[in-house]
Write a protein that holds these residues in place. Structure first.
Motif, PDB file in Angstrom:
ATOM      1  N   SER A 423     -22.053 -23.506 -43.067  1.00  0.00           N
ATOM      2  CA  SER A 423     -21.043 -22.484 -42.135  1.00  0.00           C
ATOM      3  C   SER A 423     -19.788 -22.091 -41.719  1.00  0.00           C
ATOM      4  CB  SER A 423     -21.067 -22.935 -40.064  1.00  0.00           C
ATOM      5  OG  SER A 423     -20.586 -24.918 -40.277  1.00  0.00           O
ATOM      6  N   SER A 424     -18.533 -23.303 -42.498  1.00  0.00           N
ATOM      7  CA  SER A 424     -17.575 -22.714 -42.689  1.00  0.00           C
ATOM      8  C   SER A 424     -17.202 -22.089 -43.805  1.00  0.00           C
ATOM      9  CB  SER A 424     -16.951 -24.139 -42.364  1.00  0.00           C
ATOM     10  OG  SER A 424     -17.341 -24.962 -44.195  1.00  0.00           O
ATOM     11  N   SER A 425     -18.002 -21.142 -43.834  1.00  0.00           N
ATOM     12  CA  SER A 425     -17.544 -20.510 -45.633  1.00  0.00           C
ATOM     13  C   SER A 425     -17.191 -18.929 -44.730  1.00  0.00           C
ATOM     14  CB  SER A 425     -19.217 -19.748 -45.715  1.00  0.00           C
ATOM     15  OG  SER A 425     -20.444 -19.223 -45.438  1.00  0.00           O
ATOM     16  N   GLU A 426     -16.667 -18.434 -46.770  1.00  0.00           N
ATOM     17  CA  GLU A 426     -15.185 -17.583 -45.919  1.00  0.00           C
ATOM     18  C   GLU A 426     -16.197 -16.049 -45.722  1.00  0.00           C
ATOM     19  OE1 GLU A 426     -12.684 -16.388 -48.839  1.00  0.00           O
ATOM     20  OE2 GLU A 426     -11.778 -18.752 -49.226  1.00  0.00           O
ATOM     21  N   VAL A 427     -15.829 -15.414 -44.527  1.00  0.00           N
ATOM     22  CA  VAL A 427     -16.389 -14.302 -44.330  1.00  0.00           C
ATOM     23  C   VAL A 427     -16.352 -13.062 -44.951  1.00  0.00           C
ATOM     24  CG1 VAL A 427     -15.876 -13.354 -41.848  1.00  0.00           C
ATOM     25  CG2 VAL A 427     -13.855 -13.173 -43.227  1.00  0.00           C
ATOM     26  N   SER A 428     -15.820 -13.200 -46.409  1.00  0.00           N
ATOM     27  CA  SER A 428     -16.352 -12.651 -47.757  1.00  0.00           C
ATOM     28  C   SER A 428     -17.523 -12.772 -48.082  1.00  0.00           C
ATOM     29  CB  SER A 428     -14.878 -12.560 -48.588  1.00  0.00           C
ATOM     30  OG  SER A 428     -14.274 -14.063 -48.864  1.00  0.00           O
ATOM     31  N   SER A 429     -17.961 -13.884 -48.407  1.00  0.00           N
ATOM     32  CA  SER A 429     -19.010 -14.782 -48.847  1.00  0.00           C
ATOM     33  C   SER A 429     -20.144 -14.854 -47.795  1.00  0.00           C
ATOM     34  CB  SER A 429     -18.751 -15.963 -49.655  1.00  0.00           C
ATOM     35  OG  SER A 429     -17.723 -16.959 -49.233  1.00  0.00           O
ATOM     36  N   LEU A 430     -20.080 -14.116 -46.547  1.00  0.00           N
ATOM     37  CA  LEU A 430     -21.494 -14.556 -45.020  1.00  0.00           C
ATOM     38  C   LEU A 430     -22.814 -14.364 -46.378  1.00  0.00           C
ATOM     39  CD1 LEU A 430     -20.721 -13.562 -41.911  1.00  0.00           C
ATOM     40  CD2 LEU A 430     -22.479 -12.552 -42.853  1.00  0.00           C
ATOM     41  N   TRP A 431     -22.921 -12.613 -47.095  1.00  0.00           N
ATOM     42  CA  TRP A 431     -23.712 -13.029 -46.980  1.00  0.00           C
ATOM     43  C   TRP A 431     -24.493 -13.551 -47.962  1.00  0.00           C
ATOM     44  CZ3 TRP A 431     -26.880  -8.886 -44.418  1.00  0.00           C
ATOM     45  CH2 TRP A 431     -27.708  -8.316 -44.986  1.00  0.00           C
ATOM     46  N   SER A 464     -28.002  -9.203 -41.086  1.00  0.00           N
ATOM     47  CA  SER A 464     -27.320  -8.445 -40.875  1.00  0.00           C
ATOM     48  C   SER A 464     -26.333  -8.276 -39.259  1.00  0.00           C
ATOM     49  CB  SER A 464     -28.115  -7.572 -40.937  1.00  0.00           C
ATOM     50  OG  SER A 464     -28.359  -6.608 -42.239  1.00  0.00           O
ATOM     51  N   LEU A 465     -27.095  -9.105 -38.501  1.00  0.00           N
ATOM     52  CA  LEU A 465     -26.696  -9.403 -37.180  1.00  0.00           C
ATOM     53  C   LEU A 465     -25.803 -10.406 -37.326  1.00  0.00           C
ATOM     54  CD1 LEU A 465     -30.070  -9.998 -34.965  1.00  0.00           C
ATOM     55  CD2 LEU A 465     -28.277  -7.890 -35.486  1.00  0.00           C
ATOM     56  N   VAL A 466     -25.951 -10.989 -38.012  1.00  0.00           N
ATOM     57  CA  VAL A 466     -25.079 -12.405 -38.097  1.00  0.00           C
ATOM     58  C   VAL A 466     -23.480 -10.858 -38.111  1.00  0.00           C
ATOM     59  CG1 VAL A 466     -23.715 -13.906 -39.247  1.00  0.00           C
ATOM     60  CG2 VAL A 466     -26.110 -14.205 -38.073  1.00  0.00           C
ATOM     61  N   PHE A 467     -23.985 -10.184 -39.445  1.00  0.00           N
ATOM     62  CA  PHE A 467     -22.927  -9.597 -40.157  1.00  0.00           C
ATOM     63  C   PHE A 467     -21.544  -8.414 -38.788  1.00  0.00           C
ATOM     64  CE2 PHE A 467     -21.456  -8.985 -44.149  1.00  0.00           C
ATOM     65  CZ  PHE A 467     -20.039  -7.592 -44.107  1.00  0.00           C
ATOM     66  N   LEU A 468     -23.288  -8.445 -37.714  1.00  0.00           N
ATOM     67  CA  LEU A 468     -22.446  -7.095 -37.389  1.00  0.00           C
ATOM     68  C   LEU A 468     -21.931  -8.312 -35.993  1.00  0.00           C
ATOM     69  CD1 LEU A 468     -25.453  -4.974 -36.233  1.00  0.00           C
ATOM     70  CD2 LEU A 468     -23.722  -4.788 -37.596  1.00  0.00           C
ATOM     71  N   LYS A 469     -21.709  -8.900 -36.239  1.00  0.00           N
ATOM     72  CA  LYS A 469     -21.305 -10.103 -34.968  1.00  0.00           C
ATOM     73  C   LYS A 469     -19.834 -10.000 -35.784  1.00  0.00           C
ATOM     74  CE  LYS A 469     -25.675 -12.818 -32.569  1.00  0.00           C
ATOM     75  NZ  LYS A 469     -25.710 -13.703 -32.979  1.00  0.00           N
ATOM     76  N   GLU A 470     -20.090 -10.613 -36.713  1.00  0.00           N
ATOM     77  CA  GLU A 470     -18.693 -11.080 -37.097  1.00  0.00           C
ATOM     78  C   GLU A 470     -17.405  -9.438 -37.057  1.00  0.00           C
ATOM     79  OE1 GLU A 470     -16.817 -13.375 -38.478  1.00  0.00           O
ATOM     80  OE2 GLU A 470     -18.733 -15.348 -37.966  1.00  0.00           O
ATOM     81  N   ASP A 623      -5.398  -6.052 -59.824  1.00  0.00           N
ATOM     82  CA  ASP A 623      -6.685  -6.651 -58.859  1.00  0.00           C
ATOM     83  C   ASP A 623      -6.148  -5.480 -57.785  1.00  0.00           C
ATOM     84  OD1 ASP A 623      -7.676  -9.019 -59.638  1.00  0.00           O
ATOM     85  OD2 ASP A 623      -6.179  -9.865 -58.974  1.00  0.00           O
ATOM     86  N   TYR A 624      -7.457  -5.941 -56.611  1.00  0.00           N
ATOM     87  CA  TYR A 624      -7.318  -4.072 -55.512  1.00  0.00           C
ATOM     88  C   TYR A 624      -7.438  -5.324 -54.063  1.00  0.00           C
ATOM     89  CZ  TYR A 624      -8.600   0.055 -53.084  1.00  0.00           C
ATOM     90  OH  TYR A 624      -8.203   0.458 -52.347  1.00  0.00           O
ATOM     91  N   ALA A 625      -6.990  -5.670 -53.621  1.00  0.00           N
ATOM     92  CA  ALA A 625      -7.478  -6.052 -51.974  1.00  0.00           C
ATOM     93  C   ALA A 625      -8.216  -5.680 -51.277  1.00  0.00           C
ATOM     94  CB  ALA A 625      -5.907  -6.575 -51.306  1.00  0.00           C
ATOM     95  N   LEU A 626      -9.387  -5.922 -51.639  1.00  0.00           N
ATOM     96  CA  LEU A 626     -10.538  -5.117 -50.494  1.00  0.00           C
ATOM     97  C   LEU A 626     -10.682  -6.159 -49.257  1.00  0.00           C
ATOM     98  CD1 LEU A 626     -13.907  -5.399 -53.569  1.00  0.00           C
ATOM     99  CD2 LEU A 626     -12.288  -3.789 -52.598  1.00  0.00           C
ATOM    100  N   PRO A 627     -11.727  -4.477 -48.020  1.00  0.00           N
ATOM    101  CA  PRO A 627     -11.941  -5.672 -46.857  1.00  0.00           C
ATOM    102  C   PRO A 627     -13.011  -6.782 -47.480  1.00  0.00           C
ATOM    103  CG  PRO A 627     -12.291  -3.469 -46.833  1.00  0.00           C
ATOM    104  CD  PRO A 627     -11.549  -3.540 -48.454  1.00  0.00           C
ATOM    105  N   TRP A 628     -13.376  -7.427 -46.183  1.00  0.00           N
ATOM    106  CA  TRP A 628     -13.540  -8.642 -46.508  1.00  0.00           C
ATOM    107  C   TRP A 628     -15.568  -8.435 -45.907  1.00  0.00           C
ATOM    108  CZ3 TRP A 628     -18.065  -9.717 -42.724  1.00  0.00           C
ATOM    109  CH2 TRP A 628     -17.249  -9.350 -41.358  1.00  0.00           C
ATOM    110  N   PRO A 629     -15.741  -7.375 -45.399  1.00  0.00           N
ATOM    111  CA  PRO A 629     -17.232  -6.492 -45.715  1.00  0.00           C
ATOM    112  C   PRO A 629     -17.299  -6.195 -46.795  1.00  0.00           C
ATOM    113  CG  PRO A 629     -16.129  -5.920 -43.612  1.00  0.00           C
ATOM    114  CD  PRO A 629     -15.042  -6.547 -44.429  1.00  0.00           C
ATOM    115  N   ILE A 630     -16.556  -5.712 -48.002  1.00  0.00           N
ATOM    116  CA  ILE A 630     -17.218  -4.743 -48.808  1.00  0.00           C
ATOM    117  C   ILE A 630     -16.841  -5.959 -49.991  1.00  0.00           C
ATOM    118  CG2 ILE A 630     -16.443  -3.212 -50.878  1.00  0.00           C
ATOM    119  CD1 ILE A 630     -16.888  -1.213 -48.349  1.00  0.00           C
TER     120      ILE A 630
END
Length: 888
Positions: A423-431, A464-470, A623-630
Motif C-alpha cells: 500500500s505504500s508503493s510509489e505512484v510511479s509503480s502503482l500499476w 484503472s479506477l485506483v489509477f483514476l483516483k490517484e 536521463d529524462y524526468a517522466l511524469p508518474w502516470p507515464i
C-alpha cells in the motif's frame, strides 16, 4: 410550481424573522433582501451529514474528556450516544451533528449533575392486593353470604320495559337457557379405535427374533415418505454414527416376495441415506460467505424436495379420486424426482473435505457437472444445478463488482484473487507493484477456473479506477448509464424447454464478458484518453526517440559533436554532468521546446584515466524526468536499454567523426606509396562499416520497430497492454541492436572494430602533425598508452584480438614513453616504416574481426529466424568482398 411557491413562502418568512420591518414601508430594501436570500438558497447544495464523521467526533470528544480527567462527563456522553444510536431514524446523524456544532467548551461549561433535572419522575408503585386490603378490609361474615341470583335487577327492569314496548315472540333461549353437557360429547366408535390400534404395527411385541410383522403397502409408502423427509420411521433404521439408513427386515409384505420387497426398499434406503447425509451437512454451518451461500442454496432445494414429498403424502392421505397404492410406482416417482438432488448430494460429499482449503471449489465442481449434464442430455439435472450455480455465483460476484466499480478490496478477503501487495508503493509503480494477483501452488491463479480467462480484465479494471483516483479524476463520467446485465440461468441458458445447443462454457463466457464490458469499458476508456491527451504519452515516446534513438539526426549529431569536441580537448572535466546537462538542454531545446528540454539530465561516471576509445562513451548517459502516470508504462527497467542504444549510436558517431577528420588530402601528402594505399583502404573500410551500422540501426531497427509500437499502442485498451507493448518494443530494440546477452560476443567484436577507427585516427594525427605539443595533440587513453608500451609490430608477436596502439614519435615531451616503447619493440624503427606496419596491423585486425561478425550474424539469424541480422551480414560481406577485389 407547488415546490417553488412553498420555497417562496418560506423565504418570505425567513426575511420577516430576520429584518423585523414591514415590507410595504420599504419595498426596495425588502426586494433586495429577497433576491439575496433566493440566490443563496438556490445555489446551496444540501448534502447529507456523514454519520461516520459524526461518530468519530463523539469518540474523539470522549477520549478528550478522559484525558482532561473528566471521566464522569465521558461516561455520561458514552451512555447517551449508545442510547440514541439504538434508535432508528434517518435524521439521527443530523441531530448529533447539530449538537456538536452547538457545543461550547463542554469541559468547562458542562455539569453532569444538571442531567438529573432531565430525568423523568419515577412512576408510582404498582397497586397490590395487600395495600387494598389494608385500606378497606373485608369481614369473613360478609364474604360467605349467599347472593340472590333470581332477584330483580335494573337489567330485568330494562328487559321488561323493552318487552312492553315491543311485542316479540319468545325465543328458545328465553324459554330455557340451560343445556345438557353430555350432548357435546361424541361417542367413540370402538371398531374404529380397534382398527386404529391394529394399524400401529410398530407397537407389536415379537415373541422371538425370527418372527416377522406383516405390514400393508400403504404403511410402507407412509414410512418411506417419512424416511425420505428425514423423520424417524420404523421400517428403516437410522445409524447416526455412520450416517447410514438400512431396512428393518422384521417387517414383511404378505402379498410380495421377500427378496423383491427388500431390494426395492434397499434402493429407497440408498436414496434416503444420501439425503440424510446432505441434511446433516446443512446442520454444520460455515463462517465463509461463499460456503454459506452454497448451504442456503442446498437448503432451498431440500425444502422444495420436502414439498414434493408432502404432495405425495397428500395424494395418498386425501386422494381426489380412487388410486392404487403401489410401492413400485412410488419408487419410480421418487427416483425420477430425486435425481437432481441426489447429484447435488454426491457433489457435496465429494467436495466437503476441500471446502476449507478451496472455498470456491463448489463453483468449479458445479460448473463441470453442468457441462456434463448437458453432454448427457439430462435436462432436469442441467436446470437444477445451473440454478444452484448462479445463486452461489452472485456472492462471488460481489467483491468483483466492488473492485470493478470502485477499485476497493474487502478487508482480509482471502477468497478474492486480487490483493494489495504494497500500500505504500510509489505512484510511479502503482500499476505493477501495488496490487497483485493471488496465486497458489504451482503459480496457479487462486480463482475459479471458469473465471480465469477474464481475470486479467477484472484485475486491470480495478487498477484503472485506483489509477483514476490517484489522478484526481475518479467519478468524472464513470457511472455507466447502461444497466448491469443479469447473470442467471434464464439469461445465460434461456427459458426454452429444450437443451441449449451451444456448450454451457461458451454460453457462460459470452454472458460474463457482456457483464464485464459494462464496467470495464468506461474506466479503461477514460484512463486511456487521459494518458494520451493530458499526460502526452505519444509526445513522451517521441521525445525518447529524439533523445535516445537519434530521430532527429542533425540535432543528435550536434550533441555528439559537442561531446567529442570536449573529449578531444584533453580536459579532465570533459564529462562534468552539470556542463553536459546544460549542453544537452541547449541543443535539444529546438526539438523538444524549453519546458520539456529542462527535464533532461546528463549523468556521468568519473574515470581517472582520459579514455579516448569508444567504451568511454558508456560512462555518459541521458536521463529524462517522466511524469508518474507515464512511468507506469515506460518502466524504469526500460531506461537502461534506451541508454545502451544511445551509447551505441554515439559510438558509431564517434568513429565517423574521427575517421572523417582524416581527410584524403592529408593521406595524399604521405610520401610512402604503400602507407598511402593502406591508409586510403582502411579509411574507406571504416567509414563504410560505420555507415552500414548506422543505417541498420536507424532504418532497419529503430524506425520499423517504433512504427509498429506506435500502431499497437494506439490500439491498446489499458495500461497493462501498453506496458507490455512498450517492453516488447524495448526488448526488440535491444535484441536487433545486438545488445542482448546472447549477442554479446558479436557486439564486443563490433566495438573492437570501432576502436580500430579511434586508433587509426590517433595514429594518423600523430604522424601528420609531429610538431604539435602534447597539450594540443588528441589525448591518448590510458589503454592506448599501455598498449603502446607492450605492442610489437612483428607478425610473430601479435596477439589475437588486441588492438595495437601507435607510438607517438618525434614528441618533445614524451622521451620516457618512447624509450619504453623502444624497449618493448626491441629496436627503434624509422617513423615511416613504423607507421606503415601499424596501419597494416590495423588492416589485418579489421579483416580478422569482420568475418567473425558476419559469420556470427548469419548463424544467429538462421537460428532465430531474424532476417535483419542476415541482411546486415550480407551487406558487410558484400562490401568486404568488393573492397577486397578493389584493393587486392
Amino acid at each position: 410550481m407547488a415546490q417553488n411557491a412553498r420555497l417562496a413562502a418560506l423565504t418570505d418568512e425567513l426575511i420577516h424573522s430576520i429584518l423585523k420591518f414591514d415590507p410595504h414601508t420599504n419595498k426596495q430594501a425588502y426586494k433586495h433582501a429577497k433576491d439575496i436570500a433566493s440566490k443563496g438558497l438556490r445555489a446551496h447544495q444540501y448534502a447529507r451529514t456523514n454519520q461516520f464523521d459524526v461518530q468519530s467526533s463523539f469518540t474523539g470528544l470522549e477520549e478528550k474528556f478522559r484525558v482532561l480527567n473528566r471521566d464522569d462527563l465521558a461516561d455520561a456522553l458514552d451512555v447517551r450516544v449508545k442510547e440514541i444510536n439504538q434508535r432508528r431514524g434517518k435524521w439521527i446523524p443530523e441531530f448529533l451533528s447539530l449538537l456538536l456544532q452547538l457545543s461550547d467548551r463542554p469541559t468547562e461549561n458542562s455539569d453532569v449533575g444538571a442531567l438529573e433535572l432531565l430525568r423523568p419522575p419515577s412512576p408510582p408503585p404498582e397497586l397490590t392486593w395487600k395495600q387494598i386490603l389494608e385500606e378497606d378490609p373485608y369481614s369473613d361474615e360478609e364474604i360467605w353470604k349467599d347472593i340472590d341470583y333470581g332477584g330483580e335487577s335494573s337489567e330485568d327492569e330494562f328487559f321488561k320495559k323493552k318487552q312492553k314496548g315491543k311485542g316479540t315472540r319468545a325465543t328458545s333461549v328465553e324459554e330455557d337457557d340451560t343445556y345438557d353437557p353430555e350432548a357435546c360429547v361424541v361417542l367413540v366408535d370402538v371398531e374404529v379405535m380397534k382398527e386404529l390400534e391394529e394399524s400401529q404395527f410398530w407397537t407389536y411385541e415379537l415373541r422371538d427374533e425370527e418372527e416377522k410383522v406383516e405390514i400393508t403397502e400403504l404403511q410402507a409408502v407412509r414410512e418411506t415418505l417419512f424416511m425420505l423427509a428425514g423423520l424417524q420411521s420404523s421400517l428403516y433404521l437410522n445409524d447416526k454414527q455412520s450416517n447410514s439408513i438400512r431396512v428393518n427386515h422384521k417387517y414383511v409384505f404378505g402379498h410380495a416376495m421377500q427378496k423383491t420387497a427388500d431390494h426395492l426398499l434397499a434402493q429407497l434406503a440408498d436414496i434416503g441415506r444420501a439425503l440424510y447425509r446432505l441434511r446433516q451437512w446443512i446442520k454444520r454451518p460455515s463462517s465463509l460467505p461463499l460456503v454459506q451461500t452454497f448451504e442456503a442454496a442446498v437448503q432451498k432445494r431440500l425444502d422444495e424436495y420436502d414439498r414434493m414429498l408432502a404432495n405425495l403424502q397428500h395424494l395418498y392421505l386425501v386422494p381426489k379420486a380412487p388410486i392404487s397404492v403401489s410401492l413400485l410406482e412410488l419408487h419410480d416417482q421418487i427416483r425420477t424426482g430425486s435425481r437432481p438432488i441426489l447429484r447435488l448430494a454426491q457433489l457435496v460429499e465429494d467436495i466437503e473435505p476441500q471446502l476449507l482449503v478451496n472455498p470456491f471449489v463448489h463453483l468449479e465442481t458445479l460448473f463441470d457437472q453442468i457441462s456434463l449434464a448437458q453432454m448427457t442430455l439430462e435436462k432436469d439435472v442441467f436446470d437444477f444445478l445451473s440454478c444452484v450455480f448462479f445463486e452461489c455465483l452472485q456472492t462471488y460476484l460481489k467483491p468483483i463488482r466492488r473492485w470493478m466499480e470502485s477499485g476497493e478490496l474487502g478487508l482480509n478477503d482471502e477468497t478474492f484473487f486480487v490483493f494489495e501487495n504494497d500500500s505504500s508503493s510509489e505512484v510511479s509503480s502503482l500499476w505493477h507493484d501495488r496490487f497483485v494477483l493471488r496465486r497458489g501452488q504451482e503459480n496457479a491463479l487462486r480463482s475459479p477456473t471458469f473465471l480465469q480467462p477474464a481475470a486479467h480484465k477484472i484485475f486491470n479494471t480495478g487498477k484503472s479506477l485506483v489509477f483514476l483516483k490517484e489522478l484526481g479524476i475518479y467519478g468524472a463520467g464513470l457511472n455507466s448509464s447502461e444497466p448491469e446485465p443479469r447473470l442467471d440461468h434464464e439469461t445465460v441458458c434461456g427459458i426454452s424447454s429444450e437443451m441449449p445447443l451451444s456448450p454451457f462454457p461458451e454460453l457462460f463466457q459470452a454472458a460474463f464478458q457482456t457483464w464485464i464490458s459494462t464496467k470495464y469499458s468506461f474506466a479503461s476508456t477514460v484512463l486511456r484518453e487521459h494518458l494520451f491527451s493530458e499526460c502526452g504519452l505519444m509526445r513522451v515516446l517521441g521525445h525518447f526517440k529524439t533523445l535516445y534513438l537519434s530521430a532527429n539526426g542533425s540535432i543528435f549529431q550536434d550533441f555528439a559533436d559537442a561531446i567529442f569536441k570536449r573529449m578531444d580537448e584533453g580536459q579532465r572535466g570533459w564529462n562534468d554532468r552539470f556542463l553536459l546537462t546544460e549542453l544537452a538542454r541547449g541543443i535539444f531545446t529546438p526539438a523538444l521546446n524549453r519546458t520539456h528540454a529542462d527535464k533532461i539530465v546528463v549523468r556521468s561516471v568519473r574515470s581517472k584515466a582520459r579514455n579516448q576509445f569508444v567504451k568511454g562513451l558508456g560512462n555518459v548517459y541521458i536521463d529524462y524526468a517522466l511524469p508518474w502516470p507515464i512511468m507506469n508504462i515506460i518502466q524504469r527497467s526500460a531506461i537502461p536499454i534506451y541508454q545502451q542504444i544511445s551509447t551505441f549510436l554515439l559510438q558509431t558517431y564517434r568513429i565517423k567523426y574521427l575517421v572523417q577528420r582524416v581527410s584524403p588530402r592529408s593521406i595524399q601528402a604521405i610520401g610512402n606509396t604503400r602507407l598511402r594505399q593502406l591508409s586510403y583502404r582502411l579509411r574507406q573500410r571504416l567509414i563504410w562499416f560505420t555507415d552500414i551500422l548506422r543505417s541498420y540501426l536507424s532504418e532497419a531497427v529503430i524506425d520499423l520497430s517504433t512504427e509498429d509500437m506506435i500502431v499497437a499502442m494506439k490500439k491498446a485498451d489499458d495500461i497493462d497492454e501498453m506496458a507490455s507493448i512498450h517492453m516488447k518494443y524495448v526488448a526488440r530494440l535491444q535484441d536487433q541492436a545486438l545488445l542482448s546477452e546472447n549477442l554479446k560476443p558479436i557486439h564486443k567484436a563490433i566495438i573492437q572494430i570501432l576502436d580500430l577507427g579511434v586508433t587509426f585516427a590517433v595514429a594518423h594525427s600523430s604522424r601528420a602533425m609531429p610538431t604539435r605539443t602534447s597539450a594540443t595533440r588528441p589525448a591518448l587513453s590510458s589503454r592506448a598508452v599501455s598498449s603502446s608500451k607492450t605492442s610489437k609490430f612483428s607478425k610473430s608477436s601479435r596477439r589475437k584480438s588486441v588492438i595495437p596502439a601507435i607510438v607517438e614519435d618525434d614528441s618533445s615531451d614524451s622521451d620516457s614513453d618512447d624509450e619504453e616503447a623502444d624497449e618493448g619493440a626491441g629496436s627503434k624503427a624509422p617513423a615511416a616504416s613504423s607507421s606503415e606496419e601499424s596501419v597494416e596491423v590495423l588492416e589485418k585486425e579489421f579483416g580478422r574481426l569482420l568475418p567473425f561478425v558476419t559469420a556470427g550474424l548469419k548463424s544467429v539469424g538462421r537460428v532465430s529466424a531474424e532476417p535483419a541480422w542476415e541482411m546486415l551480414a550480407e551487406r558487410w560481406g558484400w562490401e568486404e568482398r568488393k573492397g577486397a577485389r578493389s584493393f587486392g
